[in-house]
Design a protein around this motif. Structure first.
Motif, PDB file in Angstrom:
ATOM      1  N   VAL A 170       7.539   3.121  -0.906  1.00  0.00           N
ATOM      2  CA  VAL A 170       7.566   4.198   0.089  1.00  0.00           C
ATOM      3  C   VAL A 170       6.930   5.461  -0.475  1.00  0.00           C
ATOM      4  CG1 VAL A 170       9.079   5.703   1.422  1.00  0.00           C
ATOM      5  CG2 VAL A 170       9.567   3.246   1.283  1.00  0.00           C
ATOM      6  N   ALA A 171       7.249   5.761  -1.740  1.00  0.00           N
ATOM      7  CA  ALA A 171       6.678   6.963  -2.353  1.00  0.00           C
ATOM      8  C   ALA A 171       5.167   6.862  -2.448  1.00  0.00           C
ATOM      9  CB  ALA A 171       7.290   7.184  -3.738  1.00  0.00           C
ATOM     10  N   ILE A 172       4.666   5.673  -2.820  1.00  0.00           N
ATOM     11  CA  ILE A 172       3.215   5.493  -2.923  1.00  0.00           C
ATOM     12  C   ILE A 172       2.576   5.572  -1.550  1.00  0.00           C
ATOM     13  CG2 ILE A 172       1.405   3.845  -3.535  1.00  0.00           C
ATOM     14  CD1 ILE A 172       3.267   2.828  -5.762  1.00  0.00           C
ATOM     15  N   ALA A 173       3.204   4.959  -0.554  1.00  0.00           N
ATOM     16  CA  ALA A 173       2.652   4.986   0.804  1.00  0.00           C
ATOM     17  C   ALA A 173       2.580   6.406   1.349  1.00  0.00           C
ATOM     18  CB  ALA A 173       3.487   4.102   1.728  1.00  0.00           C
ATOM     19  N   ASP A 174       3.573   7.226   1.017  1.00  0.00           N
ATOM     20  CA  ASP A 174       3.596   8.618   1.489  1.00  0.00           C
ATOM     21  C   ASP A 174       2.812   9.567   0.591  1.00  0.00           C
ATOM     22  OD1 ASP A 174       7.080   8.401   2.586  1.00  0.00           O
ATOM     23  OD2 ASP A 174       5.195   7.753   3.539  1.00  0.00           O
ATOM     24  N   GLY A 175       2.269   9.047  -0.504  1.00  0.00           N
ATOM     25  CA  GLY A 175       1.510   9.894  -1.414  1.00  0.00           C
ATOM     26  C   GLY A 175       2.365  10.785  -2.288  1.00  0.00           C
ATOM     27  N   ARG A 176       3.680  10.484  -2.361  1.00  0.00           N
ATOM     28  CA  ARG A 176       4.560  11.328  -3.163  1.00  0.00           C
ATOM     29  C   ARG A 176       4.450  11.029  -4.654  1.00  0.00           C
ATOM     30  NH1 ARG A 176      10.143  10.644  -0.015  1.00  0.00           N
ATOM     31  NH2 ARG A 176       9.171   8.662   0.534  1.00  0.00           N
ATOM     32  N   HIS A 177       3.705   9.986  -5.012  1.00  0.00           N
ATOM     33  CA  HIS A 177       3.481   9.710  -6.424  1.00  0.00           C
ATOM     34  C   HIS A 177       2.369  10.571  -6.998  1.00  0.00           C
ATOM     35  CE1 HIS A 177       0.240   7.632  -4.450  1.00  0.00           C
ATOM     36  NE2 HIS A 177      -0.334   7.377  -5.607  1.00  0.00           N
ATOM     37  N   THR A 178       1.591  11.212  -6.120  1.00  0.00           N
ATOM     38  CA  THR A 178       0.442  11.991  -6.596  1.00  0.00           C
ATOM     39  C   THR A 178       0.839  13.146  -7.503  1.00  0.00           C
ATOM     40  OG1 THR A 178      -0.780  11.392  -4.595  1.00  0.00           O
ATOM     41  CG2 THR A 178      -1.590  13.279  -5.839  1.00  0.00           C
ATOM     42  N   PRO A 179       1.871  13.964  -7.145  1.00  0.00           N
ATOM     43  CA  PRO A 179       2.259  15.035  -8.077  1.00  0.00           C
ATOM     44  C   PRO A 179       2.662  14.513  -9.445  1.00  0.00           C
ATOM     45  CG  PRO A 179       3.231  15.404  -5.908  1.00  0.00           C
ATOM     46  CD  PRO A 179       2.633  14.035  -5.883  1.00  0.00           C
ATOM     47  N   LEU A 180       3.374  13.373  -9.479  1.00  0.00           N
ATOM     48  CA  LEU A 180       3.756  12.794 -10.767  1.00  0.00           C
ATOM     49  C   LEU A 180       2.526  12.359 -11.552  1.00  0.00           C
ATOM     50  CD1 LEU A 180       5.871  11.747 -12.737  1.00  0.00           C
ATOM     51  CD2 LEU A 180       5.951   9.615 -11.416  1.00  0.00           C
TER      52      LEU A 180
ATOM     53  N   ALA B 154      16.547  -3.501  -9.036  1.00  0.00           N
ATOM     54  CA  ALA B 154      15.106  -3.736  -9.047  1.00  0.00           C
ATOM     55  C   ALA B 154      14.485  -3.655  -7.647  1.00  0.00           C
ATOM     56  CB  ALA B 154      14.795  -5.069  -9.707  1.00  0.00           C
ATOM     57  N   PRO B 155      14.989  -4.408  -6.638  1.00  0.00           N
ATOM     58  CA  PRO B 155      14.390  -4.287  -5.302  1.00  0.00           C
ATOM     59  C   PRO B 155      14.483  -2.875  -4.732  1.00  0.00           C
ATOM     60  CG  PRO B 155      15.773  -6.234  -5.449  1.00  0.00           C
ATOM     61  CD  PRO B 155      16.034  -5.441  -6.683  1.00  0.00           C
ATOM     62  N   LEU B 156      15.615  -2.214  -5.036  1.00  0.00           N
ATOM     63  CA  LEU B 156      15.770  -0.838  -4.552  1.00  0.00           C
ATOM     64  C   LEU B 156      14.708   0.074  -5.158  1.00  0.00           C
ATOM     65  CD1 LEU B 156      17.368   1.287  -2.981  1.00  0.00           C
ATOM     66  CD2 LEU B 156      18.868   1.520  -4.972  1.00  0.00           C
ATOM     67  N   LEU B 157      14.516  -0.050  -6.473  1.00  0.00           N
ATOM     68  CA  LEU B 157      13.485   0.762  -7.124  1.00  0.00           C
ATOM     69  C   LEU B 157      12.098   0.416  -6.588  1.00  0.00           C
ATOM     70  CD1 LEU B 157      14.720   0.706 -10.842  1.00  0.00           C
ATOM     71  CD2 LEU B 157      14.862   2.589  -9.219  1.00  0.00           C
ATOM     72  N   GLY B 158      11.879  -0.889  -6.351  1.00  0.00           N
ATOM     73  CA  GLY B 158      10.579  -1.307  -5.824  1.00  0.00           C
ATOM     74  C   GLY B 158      10.302  -0.728  -4.451  1.00  0.00           C
ATOM     75  N   ARG B 159      11.320  -0.768  -3.572  1.00  0.00           N
ATOM     76  CA  ARG B 159      11.126  -0.205  -2.227  1.00  0.00           C
ATOM     77  C   ARG B 159      10.911   1.311  -2.292  1.00  0.00           C
ATOM     78  NH1 ARG B 159      15.068  -4.153  -0.989  1.00  0.00           N
ATOM     79  NH2 ARG B 159      16.770  -2.630  -1.219  1.00  0.00           N
ATOM     80  N   MET B 160      11.687   1.966  -3.141  1.00  0.00           N
ATOM     81  CA  MET B 160      11.515   3.417  -3.295  1.00  0.00           C
ATOM     82  C   MET B 160      10.106   3.741  -3.785  1.00  0.00           C
ATOM     83  SD  MET B 160      15.194   4.423  -4.998  1.00  0.00           S
ATOM     84  CE  MET B 160      14.620   6.071  -5.400  1.00  0.00           C
ATOM     85  N   ALA B 161       9.619   2.954  -4.760  1.00  0.00           N
ATOM     86  CA  ALA B 161       8.273   3.187  -5.282  1.00  0.00           C
ATOM     87  C   ALA B 161       7.221   2.920  -4.213  1.00  0.00           C
ATOM     88  CB  ALA B 161       8.029   2.305  -6.504  1.00  0.00           C
TER      89      ALA B 161
END
Length: 402
Positions: A168-178, A159-166
């Motif tokens: 970082v992805a949100i901070a870098d804008g990598r969630h936008t394509p998804l 859970a914490p690993l997934l949270g940190r990954m999410a």
């Protein structure tokens, strides 16, 4: 054709000189003289007009001549704009692509026996690699790998690993394509189920609304509104709905890192998944397929990668025979082409414009004249004949009216 048009003009000049010597012998010579005279005028006028398009007549600096060479850059921009407005619009591309069966053409290519053949591996290292793979106990090795993976995954707080990954992805804008993919997927789902939405609205409308036909207009308005919202969310990076979705993702990432209840739920789900015998069986099958595929690939001395070739052949047959698969592939290709035209249309027409601009005036003139010059020479011939007929008509009227 240029020689033919010029020869006709010279012929009219000869008839004009010949008929001028015998005007007193018979009235018919006057008609021939008038025909030849007017034909020369018409032929010369059209010669001047046609020549002025491509060059200066007789090399004289007459204004508004050599139109194409003098306006090369403007012609390039006009051609590019014409291409953009009439060929690279989404509606035109979609209409043209709708008549093309790309899936069937791809299926014919893939099902061709010569397409599936790949490169061959015939090195001693390949033989050694096969011997190593065959000497391993597949059940034991697969079980060891599966057990090792399970042990390591049990030690990891997912859970914490997934949270940190999410985060970082949100901070870098990598969630936008998804997010954009989900929006496009939502639009496709809505498009595929328009009839269902209309039926639901129709069933929930009262009798008066159905009688007046307002339910259909209401359904159309609802669908248009949904499409509009999806389109606005897709193209506007600052849309409020995007902010809401991002807030939800950020809240989930935060809970995964700091909320014990959420972490416990994720941990329970992880342990249940790892304890499921189906996971071990799945991994065992994956490992055996990988191992068997590597062995077959290396041992296939006469037709290496035959498995890949067979798969491509099967895919080609499926594309040719499965109408639903053809529909899906063709729709994807059509929408991809429309997307390319929408996103890169300006760059395409800019390439056309810059290419034409880089041509020297002589090259542009020769290419355009080579394409339409034959028809332009017909204009000269027609101008000569029409001018002659007009001359005869005028001569006839002058004889009878005066």
């Amino acid at each position: 054709m240029r020689l033919a048009a010029t020869g006709m003009l010279i012929l009219m000049a000869g008839l004009f000189l010949l008929s001028g010597r015998y005007l007193d012998l018979h009235p018919s010579w006057g008609y021939l003289h008038a025909f030849a005279e007017a034909a020369m005028v018409g032929g010369l006028a059209d010669w001047f007009a046609v020549t002025a398009l491509f060059r200066r007549p007789l090399g004289l600096p007459i204004p508004h001549t050599a139109i194409i060479p003098e306006n090369k850059d403007r012609i390039a921009d006009t051609m590019a704009q014409f291409l953009r407005e009439n060929f690279l619009t989404p509606a035109v591309v979609a209409r043209r692509m709708s008549g093309m069966n790309i899936a069937d053409a791809l299926g014919k290519f893939l099902s061709d026996p010569s397409t599936g053949s790949g490169s061959r591996i015939r090195a001693g290292a390949g033989d050694l690699f096969v011997e190593i793979l065959e000497s391993l106990d597949p059940d034991r090795l697969g079980g060891q790998v599966s057990s090792g993976l399970k042990t390591q995954l049990e030690k990891i707080d997912v859970a914490p690993l997934l949270g940190r990954m999410a985060s970082v992805a949100i901070a870098d804008g990598r969630h936008t394509p998804l997010m954009e993919s989900l929006i496009r997927w939502s639009g496709l789902v809505l498009e595929d189920n328009e009839d269902l939405v209309r039926e639901m609205i129709h069933q929930r409308a009262n009798g008066i609304v159905r009688w007046t036909g307002l339910d259909e207009r209401l359904a159309t308005s609802v669908l248009d509104g949904l499409y509009k919202i999806l389109a606005e969310v897709l193209v506007d990076p600052d849309h409020p709905l995007r902010d809401k979705v991002q807030e939800g993702l950020e809240d989930l990432a935060d809970k995964l890192q700091h909320d014990p209840e959420t972490q416990q739920r994720v941990e329970r789900l992880k342990l249940e998944l790892l304890a499921n015998p189906a996971l071990g069986e799945w991994w065992q099958g994956v490992w055996e397929r990988i191992r068997g595929g590597l062995i077959d690939m290396v041992q296939g001395k006469d037709m290496a990668f035959s498995g890949l070739g067979g798969s491509l052949n099967d895919l080609g047959i499926a594309l040719r025979q499965d109408q639903r698969l053809q529909y899906q592939v063709n729709r994807f290709a059509r929408r991809t082409a429309v997307g390319v035209a929408t996103r890169y249309g300006d760059q395409i027409v800019q390439l056309v414009s810059e290419t034409v601009r880089r041509w020297d005036a002589r090259t542009l003139t020769d290419r355009i004249e080579g394409a339409v010059g034959r028809d332009l020479q017909f204009i000269r011939i027609n101008g000569t004949l029409v001018g002659g007929l007009v001359g005869v008509t005028i001569h006839f009227l002058s004889q009878w009216l005066w």
